[in-house]
Each structure stands twice: as C-alpha cells, then as structure tokens.
Scaffold this active site. Structure first.
Site, PDB file in Angstrom:
ATOM      1  N   ARG A  69       2.019  -0.940  10.467  1.00  0.00           N
ATOM      2  CA  ARG A  69       2.642  -2.003  11.242  1.00  0.00           C
ATOM      3  C   ARG A  69       4.030  -1.552  11.693  1.00  0.00           C
ATOM      4  O   ARG A  69       4.692  -0.774  11.019  1.00  0.00           O
ATOM      5  CB  ARG A  69       2.766  -3.272  10.393  1.00  0.00           C
ATOM      6  N   TYR A 197      -3.551   0.552  15.636  1.00  0.00           N
ATOM      7  CA  TYR A 197      -3.603   0.496  14.173  1.00  0.00           C
ATOM      8  C   TYR A 197      -3.795  -0.935  13.648  1.00  0.00           C
ATOM      9  O   TYR A 197      -3.118  -1.865  14.112  1.00  0.00           O
ATOM     10  CB  TYR A 197      -2.328   1.091  13.542  1.00  0.00           C
ATOM     11  N   GLY A 198      -4.600  -1.088  12.664  1.00  0.00           N
ATOM     12  CA  GLY A 198      -4.943  -2.318  11.944  1.00  0.00           C
ATOM     13  C   GLY A 198      -4.088  -3.546  12.181  1.00  0.00           C
ATOM     14  O   GLY A 198      -4.376  -4.372  13.044  1.00  0.00           O
ATOM     15  N   LYS A 206      -2.793 -10.441  10.509  1.00  0.00           N
ATOM     16  CA  LYS A 206      -1.393 -10.839  10.313  1.00  0.00           C
ATOM     17  C   LYS A 206      -0.872 -11.681  11.484  1.00  0.00           C
ATOM     18  O   LYS A 206      -0.105 -12.609  11.292  1.00  0.00           O
ATOM     19  CB  LYS A 206      -0.503  -9.608  10.149  1.00  0.00           C
ATOM     20  N   HIS A 226       0.719 -15.126   2.523  1.00  0.00           N
ATOM     21  CA  HIS A 226       0.311 -13.737   2.295  1.00  0.00           C
ATOM     22  C   HIS A 226      -0.126 -13.612   0.829  1.00  0.00           C
ATOM     23  O   HIS A 226       0.568 -13.008   0.011  1.00  0.00           O
ATOM     24  CB  HIS A 226       1.521 -12.831   2.598  1.00  0.00           C
ATOM     25  N   SER A 248       2.842  -6.066   1.150  1.00  0.00           N
ATOM     26  CA  SER A 248       1.767  -5.128   1.484  1.00  0.00           C
ATOM     27  C   SER A 248       1.817  -3.913   0.555  1.00  0.00           C
ATOM     28  O   SER A 248       2.897  -3.401   0.264  1.00  0.00           O
ATOM     29  CB  SER A 248       1.928  -4.641   2.926  1.00  0.00           C
ATOM     30  N   CYS A 250       1.149  -3.583  -2.612  1.00  0.00           N
ATOM     31  CA  CYS A 250       1.678  -3.800  -3.966  1.00  0.00           C
ATOM     32  C   CYS A 250       0.585  -4.251  -4.921  1.00  0.00           C
ATOM     33  O   CYS A 250       0.865  -4.847  -5.963  1.00  0.00           O
ATOM     34  CB  CYS A 250       2.814  -4.827  -3.950  1.00  0.00           C
ATOM     35  N   ASP A 277      -5.745 -11.031   0.594  1.00  0.00           N
ATOM     36  CA  ASP A 277      -4.563 -10.833   1.445  1.00  0.00           C
ATOM     37  C   ASP A 277      -3.962 -12.123   1.998  1.00  0.00           C
ATOM     38  O   ASP A 277      -2.755 -12.228   2.099  1.00  0.00           O
ATOM     39  CB  ASP A 277      -4.931  -9.897   2.609  1.00  0.00           C
ATOM     40  N   SER A 375      -3.697   4.954   4.682  1.00  0.00           N
ATOM     41  CA  SER A 375      -5.087   4.990   5.161  1.00  0.00           C
ATOM     42  C   SER A 375      -5.855   3.822   4.545  1.00  0.00           C
ATOM     43  O   SER A 375      -5.518   3.340   3.463  1.00  0.00           O
ATOM     44  CB  SER A 375      -5.740   6.327   4.799  1.00  0.00           C
ATOM     45  N   ARG A 376      -6.899   3.386   5.243  1.00  0.00           N
ATOM     46  CA  ARG A 376      -7.516   2.101   4.899  1.00  0.00           C
ATOM     47  C   ARG A 376      -9.033   2.149   4.908  1.00  0.00           C
ATOM     48  O   ARG A 376      -9.642   3.003   5.563  1.00  0.00           O
ATOM     49  CB  ARG A 376      -7.091   1.048   5.939  1.00  0.00           C
ATOM     50  N   ARG A 407       7.552  -5.255  -6.238  1.00  0.00           N
ATOM     51  CA  ARG A 407       7.552  -3.926  -6.856  1.00  0.00           C
ATOM     52  C   ARG A 407       8.995  -3.651  -7.239  1.00  0.00           C
ATOM     53  O   ARG A 407       9.816  -3.339  -6.376  1.00  0.00           O
ATOM     54  CB  ARG A 407       7.039  -2.939  -5.810  1.00  0.00           C
ATOM     55  N   ASP A 502      -5.545  -4.661 -17.124  1.00  0.00           N
ATOM     56  CA  ASP A 502      -4.733  -5.250 -18.198  1.00  0.00           C
ATOM     57  C   ASP A 502      -3.820  -6.367 -17.695  1.00  0.00           C
ATOM     58  O   ASP A 502      -3.248  -7.105 -18.513  1.00  0.00           O
ATOM     59  CB  ASP A 502      -3.930  -4.154 -18.908  1.00  0.00           C
ATOM     60  N   ASN A 503      -3.680  -6.510 -16.395  1.00  0.00           N
ATOM     61  CA  ASN A 503      -2.920  -7.661 -15.882  1.00  0.00           C
ATOM     62  C   ASN A 503      -3.587  -8.978 -16.273  1.00  0.00           C
ATOM     63  O   ASN A 503      -2.958 -10.034 -16.250  1.00  0.00           O
ATOM     64  CB  ASN A 503      -2.761  -7.570 -14.362  1.00  0.00           C
TER      65      ASN A 503
HETATM   66  O1  SAT Z   1      -1.858  -3.345   8.455  1.00  0.00           O
HETATM   67  S1  SAT Z   1      -1.979  -4.663   7.839  1.00  0.00           S
HETATM   68  O2  SAT Z   1      -0.828  -5.471   8.228  1.00  0.00           O
HETATM   69  O3  SAT Z   1      -3.174  -5.330   8.270  1.00  0.00           O
HETATM   70  C1  SAT Z   1      -2.023  -4.499   6.163  1.00  0.00           C
HETATM   71  C2  SAT Z   1      -0.763  -4.846   5.506  1.00  0.00           C
HETATM   72  O4  SAT Z   1       0.271  -4.294   5.846  1.00  0.00           O
HETATM   73  O5  SAT Z   1      -0.782  -5.690   4.596  1.00  0.00           O
HETATM   74 MN    MN Z   2      -1.135  -7.845   3.520  1.00  0.00          MN
END
Ligand code: SAT
Ligand code: MN
Length: 592
Positions: A69, A197-198, A206, A226, A248, A250, A277, A375-376, A407, A502-503
């Site tokens: 993003r 990109y995604g 998003k 989110h 994102s 995390c 998500d 990468s996804r 984080r 373990d969470n």
């Molecule tokens: O690339 S996305 O925004 O869909 C994934 C993310 O950053 O959480």
């Molecule tokens: Mn996300």
C-alpha cells in the site's frame, strides 16, 4: 446485465473517458473464471501452478515498484479538509476528479474493461453493502472473485437498494509518480490509478470495507474496523467471540486461525475463524455488539506462514489460491517463501523473476530473500479448516471482548484490561506499533496507530474517537476491551512470549474476565492478570519470564503518557473529545 440507470451511467462515463476496446461483465461463474485464467496465463500476467500439487492455484508478480500500500499517495477527498482530518492526506474533490480524469484518459485503449459487481457481506444480509469495480486487470478480477462475493445477484440487490460504492481502477502505466488511491466518502466513490498491488486495487477491501465504510458507519451508527473475528468454543459447547485490531502484518491472520495448545485441545477447546482482517460491527437489539466479516477470503502475508505458525492458513492455500510475489519454482510448478520450511528450492525464480536458490547471497555475502516480505496469498475462506460455521450468518456473531494490539518491543505488557468502555476507547486511541512491510516506507519505526485504523479511517479521526465513545453509551451490554502485545523483546532482541497457538492462554484469561470468574491486579494502566492466572501448563516458560512481561514500569509509562499527550495535542488539539484528555489526565495521576 442490468437496467439500473445509475449503474449504466457510471459505466458509460468511465468507458468514454478510458476508452477500452472491450467491456466484459463479470458474472461470478466458474466458467468465466476459467476463461479469464487461461487468458491471463496466455499473456504471462499469471502462471498456472501444478494442478496435482496446487489445484486451481496461480502465481503472479507485481511490478517491482508496486509491492505494498502507498499511504503517502492515498487521499480522502472529502468536501472539506476537516472532513479528512489531521491523519489523512486530503485533496479537494473537484480538483482530485479533474487530476485523476486526466491521468485516466484513454488509459484502457487496447485493453478490456471488466465490470465487477460485488458484495461485502453475504448478499441480502442486513450488514451487506454492494460495490461495482471497473478495472483493466484480470489479476484484480480473479482476486476480487476470492475476496468478495461477485455475481449478477449483486446487481439485483443493488437494483432494490439503489445504493452502491463506485470503484474505478486502472493500472494505467504503473507509474509511481502518478499513483493515486483516492476516496470520495460523500460520493461513495473510489478512484485508484497506476497500481496493481492488493490493498491499492482490490477496492472492496481497505478502500471500501474500511475507508468508505468507516465513514458510512459513522453516519449510520455502526463500526467498520480493522479487526479479526474469532470464536472460542469451550468444552461445554458454548462459543464466545472476540474481535481484535492489529496493524497490518502483526499477526491478525495467525491469531484468527490459532490452534490451541494441547492443554486446551485435550479439554475440548477449539478456535474457529470468522474473519482475519475486517469486521463490520452493529449494535443488536439485546444491547450487545454483533460482527460480520464482510470479506470472502484471506489476503494473507506469506513469509513466516508454515505448518507450525499457522497450519490453517497453509491449508487454506493448497487450492484455488493466487500467490503474489513469492518464490516460483518452474520445474515443479510450485511456490516457496521464507519461513515455509527449511528446504528452499535449489533452482527457482525470486519474486522479481531472477534466477534464485535458497541460501543465495549478494556480493557482500548478505542473504538474498526470494519472496518479497509483503508477498501474499489470496485464498477462499471456505478453504480454511477452522472456518466458523457462523461465517455466513447474516446477523453476525455477538462480541464478548475487543482486543487492541501492536508490535512493541518494550513498554506494553502481554495483556491488560480497560476499566470500562471509555477507558477502552482511550486504550485503542493510544495504540502504537512498529511499521511493517505492508506499506511502503521505513520498517520497524514506532508510530501511533489508533485502533490500527491510521491508514484506513475514511474521515476525521477526532470524529472517529467521538463516534466510538458515543457507540458505547448506546450499549447496555458492551464487550470488555483489552490490550495485548505478543512482541516484547529481551535484551538480546528475542521475542519473550512464544505467541502463535500459545496466545490461547491469554485469550483464556480474557474470557475468564468477561465471565467474571477471575480476579485481576489493578495497575495504573488497567487490570492485569495475576501471574498464576495465566495457564502455563505444558509450556517451557517460567513464571519469572511471565512476570517480566506482565509489568507496568512507572517511568516507562510516564514517558509513554508524555508521548501520548504530544500525539493528542499536536495532531488533534482541542478537536479531540474531552473524555480522552480526561482519561490521559487520570492515567498520569495513577502514575504519580
Ligand atoms: O495490502 S492490504 O492493504 O490489502 C493488506 C494490509 O496491508 O493489511
Ligand atoms: Mn489489514
């Protein structure tokens, strides 16, 4: 396909502007999907993978300058600058349309424009919202067919409701200098140019389900967050649902799909996944909050996903999945990424398409990674072994607890509980987290990311906080609010808490707090577990280690409070709801 004049006028307007050679309606059918897959394979846009080992799976590479993003090129084009608020980039809407139209002019000449009618949420659900995305990318079409519910029934549903979110996407020339992801909340419109990109181009995700939807939710009394949604089934069969907001990359997907340690599975505990998500959350008639996952698939981070960290996610990727920017192994028609296993391929191509093998180093002896860190995999939700039977429940699931988490190497303890809703909103508003590869820019820098919504809130964040505060007042039975941090580091830079499955031990305490069956320690930042109340059975982890991450160091927190004050005053000044300043003052007082 439709007689709806608003839809037809919308398509006509952008077809005239972008002048595609062809226009193709996406009907959601398997047959059309196959045809498009073949077409994209013939041009090299995707590569079909091994039908035996990875049936229905394909591989795609984005442009090298287009892997995440782009927050600095993402705009909220509300009518006034105040509408976007101090945390968003803003552009005046008419100016933005003019500029974008100029970039988009004739962008689809020689290309096909695909029209994707899609639903966020199950078609017909009271939560569902509809969109139409125009795009010149088959990759986008194939991803949207996994991530959303695509089909002609959406057009019928729009016909009845008359409302949809317009989405215009073109790759144009993938030119970074002219890359824009623009949102017009008052017009229900998204305009995305020069990316492939995604998160920049799957406009249901998003752009719609968070940025536009958060604005709609503000106006219509609900929340678009989110957040992951998971269910914990107890040995007596009762299921409690928890939502969790994390920035994102995390670990939302890992938490949503966690497999509890043996000490829990033996007793009959089970975790089910509703979403990883995004959560759309509404008050129910019973004064509780109900959530749905508006998506239909997972767009997860590949590196680090393996049989140990997340077997459910890995299983989800074994069929009908799109892999983006991972390692490609031509000989076997398979894929690989760092952290998948200890046997990297010896004869492969990296995410850029260069020859690559495991252990490869550059001239300075540094390891060259084969997969891009962002990468996804795009996998259908139904592939997931832990998918909840309530995944499609149009009414959503009732929420017992909301978790915020970032984080943080230091400061934030493993878990603490807010005193009440208002304090919980404060806890969400002060979230900070180290940046990750999910967005372009430096990685590992601590930044304030309230409710993990910094990049996704489609309106003024001060109004967003006020909306959260107001929502709480309407609920007779609100969920409890918690903060967690799985990422504390020791002096050698190693994670202290084992995390992953373990969470569950922390979720267990959270549920016990919701059920009022366990005490807690009152600390200046909130309620924390007594160390004995976190179940460490079967875990190689000492009480001392646990105590070291269940701490509230006053000096550290005094600094933190100062940091929060700077953030509040410099970003929001007196637009911030006074309740949050009151919570900050109360925190400071408790720290004296
Ligand atoms: O690339 S996305 O925004 O869909 C994934 C993310 O950053 O959480
Ligand atoms: Mn996300």
């Amino acid at each position: 396909m439709t007689k709806n004049k608003v839809i037809l006028d919308f398509i006509d307007q952008y077809a005239k502007l972008m002048t595609p050679d062809n226009i193709v309606w996406i009907d959601g059918s398997e047959e059309q999907k196959q045809r498009l897959t073949e077409e994209a394979a013939s041009t090299g846009e995707i590569i079909k993978l091994n039908e035996k080992l990875l049936p229905g799976c394909v591989y795609h590479r984005t442009a090298v300058n287009d892997v995440a993003r782009v927050e600095h090129r993402t705009f909220i084009c509300s009518r006034t600058k105040d509408g976007a608020g101090p945390t968003n980039n803003w552009m005046e809407p008419q100016e933005a349309y003019k500029m974008l139209d100029k970039i988009a002019e004739k962008a689809m000449t020689g290309r096909t424009m695909y029209i994707i009618p899609y639903s966020m949420g199950k078609v017909g659900s009271p939560f569902a919202k509809y969109g139409i995305e125009l795009t010149d990318s088959i990759y986008v079409v194939l991803n949207m067919m996994i991530m959303t519910r695509v089909g002609t029934d959406v057009l019928d549903a729009i016909g009845k409701k008359g409302e949809f979110v317009k989405g215009v996407h073109s790759k144009v020339q993938l030119d970074l200098e002219n890359r824009y992801i623009c949102h017009f909340p008052e017009d229900n419109m998204i305009y995305s140019l020069n990316s492939g990109y995604g998160g920049n181009v799957l406009l249901g995700k998003k752009c719609f389900a968070l940025r536009i939807a958060s604005y709609q939710a503000w106006k219509q009394n609900w929340l678009a967050e989110h957040m992951l949604i998971l269910g914990i089934e107890k040995p007596n069969g009762e299921i409690k649902y928890i939502t969790g907001a994390f920035p994102s990359a995390c670990g939302k997907t890992n938490l949503a799909m966690l497999i509890p340690p043996e000490t829990y599975t033996k007793k009959g505990y089970k975790v089910t996944t509703v979403g990883d998500d995004i959560a759309w959350i509404r008050p129910g008639k019973d004064g509780r909050l109900y959530a749905i996952n508006p998506e239909n698939g997972f767009f997860g981070v590949a590196p680090g996903t393996n049989m140990k960290s997340n077997p459910n996610a890995l299983a989800s990727t074994r069929k009908n999945t799109i892999f983006t920017n991972v390692v490609y192994v031509p000989k076997t028609g398979t894929v690989w990424w760092e952290g998948l296993d200890k046997n990297p391929p010896t004869d492969a191509e990296d995410w850029k398409g260069n020859k690559w093998y495991g252990g490869m180093t550059d001239a300075d002896g540094n390891i060259i990674k084969g997969a891009n860190p962002n990468s996804r995999f795009t996998s259908p939700a139904i592939n997931c072994p832990s998918i909840s039977p309530e995944f499609e429940n149009p009414e959503g699931v009732p929420i017992s607890a909301i978790i915020f988490g970032g984080r943080r190497a230091k400061a934030a303890p493993l878990v603490y509980e807010a005193y009440n809703w208002q304090h919980g909103v404060f806890v969400g508003s002060i979230m900070a987290s180290e940046t990750t590869a999910a967005a372009t820019g430096a990685v590992g820098v601590v930044r304030h990311d309230p409710m993990a919504m910094l990049p996704f809130c489609g309106y003024n964040m001060a109004d967003y906080f006020a909306h959260w505060l107001a929502m709480g007042k309407k609920l007779s039975n609100p969920p409890k609010i918690f903060n967690v941090n799985w990422f504390r580091l020791d002096d050698n830079g190693n994670f202290i808490w084992p995390g992953f499955g373990d969470n569950m031990r922390v979720l267990d305490w959270i549920l016990q707090r919701c059920e009022d069956v366990v005490d807690a320690v009152d600390t200046p930042i909130g309620y924390m577990p007594k160390p004995d109340d976190i179940n460490l059975e079967g875990l190689d982890f000492t009480k001392d280690q646990l105590v070291s991450i269940l701490d509230c160091d006053k000096d550290t927190w005094k600094q933190e409070a100062q940091e929060i004050e700077n953030f509040y005053t410099t970003k929001f000044g007196d637009t911030l709801p006074k309740e949050l300043y009151e919570e900050l003052a109360a925190l400071k007082k408790r720290l004296v």
